[in-house]
Each structure stands twice: as C-alpha cells, then as structure tokens.
Design an enzyme around this catalytic site. Structure first.
Site, short mmCIF file in Angstrom:
data_model
loop_
_atom_site.label_atom_id
_atom_site.label_comp_id
_atom_site.label_asym_id
_atom_site.label_seq_id
_atom_site.Cartn_x
_atom_site.Cartn_y
_atom_site.Cartn_z
N ASP A 1 0.85 -1.18 0.00
CA ASP A 1 0.00 0.00 0.00
C ASP A 1 0.90 1.24 0.00
O ASP A 1 2.12 1.14 -0.12
CB ASP A 1 -0.96 -0.02 1.19
CG ASP A 1 -0.27 -0.05 2.54
OD1 ASP A 1 0.95 0.27 2.62
OD2 ASP A 1 -0.92 -0.39 3.54
N ALA A 2 0.32 2.41 0.18
CA ALA A 2 1.08 3.66 0.12
C ALA A 2 2.14 3.77 1.22
O ALA A 2 3.12 4.49 1.07
CB ALA A 2 0.12 4.86 0.22
#
Length: 128
Positions: free
Chosen positions: A9-10
C-alpha cells in the site's frame, strides 16, 4: 519470495489480500515439488482444486523488499477434501498463519475423490 512495490500500500506495507496470492503460489509450488502440475492433474484426471474456505491470522506486517518464505503442509486428504496449513515467515518472524480447505472438483464442477496416487504424494507435505 520478495515483496515488490505492487504488493504494498502507500505506506510500503503488504496489502492484506496479497498474502492470499503468496500462499496460492506456494500451494502450486508445493504440488510441483511432489511431482504434480495442475495442468497435468486436469488433463489426466479432469480435476481442479478450488478454495472452499480460508482462515487467515495476520501477526506482523511484511514490507517493501522483504524476503519471505511460505511454508506449506497438508493433512491427509479425505475424499474430495484437502486441508492445508500455511505460514509466511520473514527470517525468524512469523507474519501470517493460514488454514485453507480445498475441494477437489471434476470436470462437471462436482466433488471428485482425490486420486490415490495424488493423495499419497500429498502426505509428503506433512509438516510446516
């Protein structure tokens, strides 16, 4: 296996659903290790394995560029059913523990008893 950017994810942490991909790949590799290709199982017996149920316990996160090891063990098959235990490790840290129930299906999509030679070979995957 290595964790790539696309797996995260980020924040650089592996997205939870991607662990399912990791353990799926490991089940394929486990079958190959005991001498069975899924394409050959389908051609020879008309069988495929389908996930019937899965339980996953997330214990610690994997991160971008981590090197992971997936351990896969099988219980003795029963009829058309196969239970597998899988663990994902980073070094000596257990990250994920999963229990997967697979159904063996025939060409018509109905349960199919796991052939004796395949069942015998699966007993070689006895320990995680």
């Amino acid at each position: 296996m290595r964790v790539y950017y696309e797996d995260t994810d980020a924040a650089g942490i592996v997205y939870y659903a991607n662990y399912l991909k990791f353990i799926e790949r490991a089940r394929t590799e486990a079958l190959l290790a005991i001498g069975f290709r899924q394409t050959e199982l389908r051609a020879r017996y008309g069988l495929v394995f389908a996930v019937r149920e899965i339980t996953v316990r997330y214990l610690a996160p994997a991160r971008l560029e981590d090197q992971l090891v997936v351990r896969t063990a099988s219980e003795a098959p029963r009829g058309a059913r196969l239970e597998m235990a899988q663990e994902i490790w980073r070094g000596d840290t257990l990250l994920v523990r999963a229990r997967v129930t697979l159904a063996c299906l025939g060409p018509d999509g109905r349960p199919l008893r796991i052939p004796a030679d395949v069942a015998d070979a699966l007993t070689r995957l006895a320990t995680v």
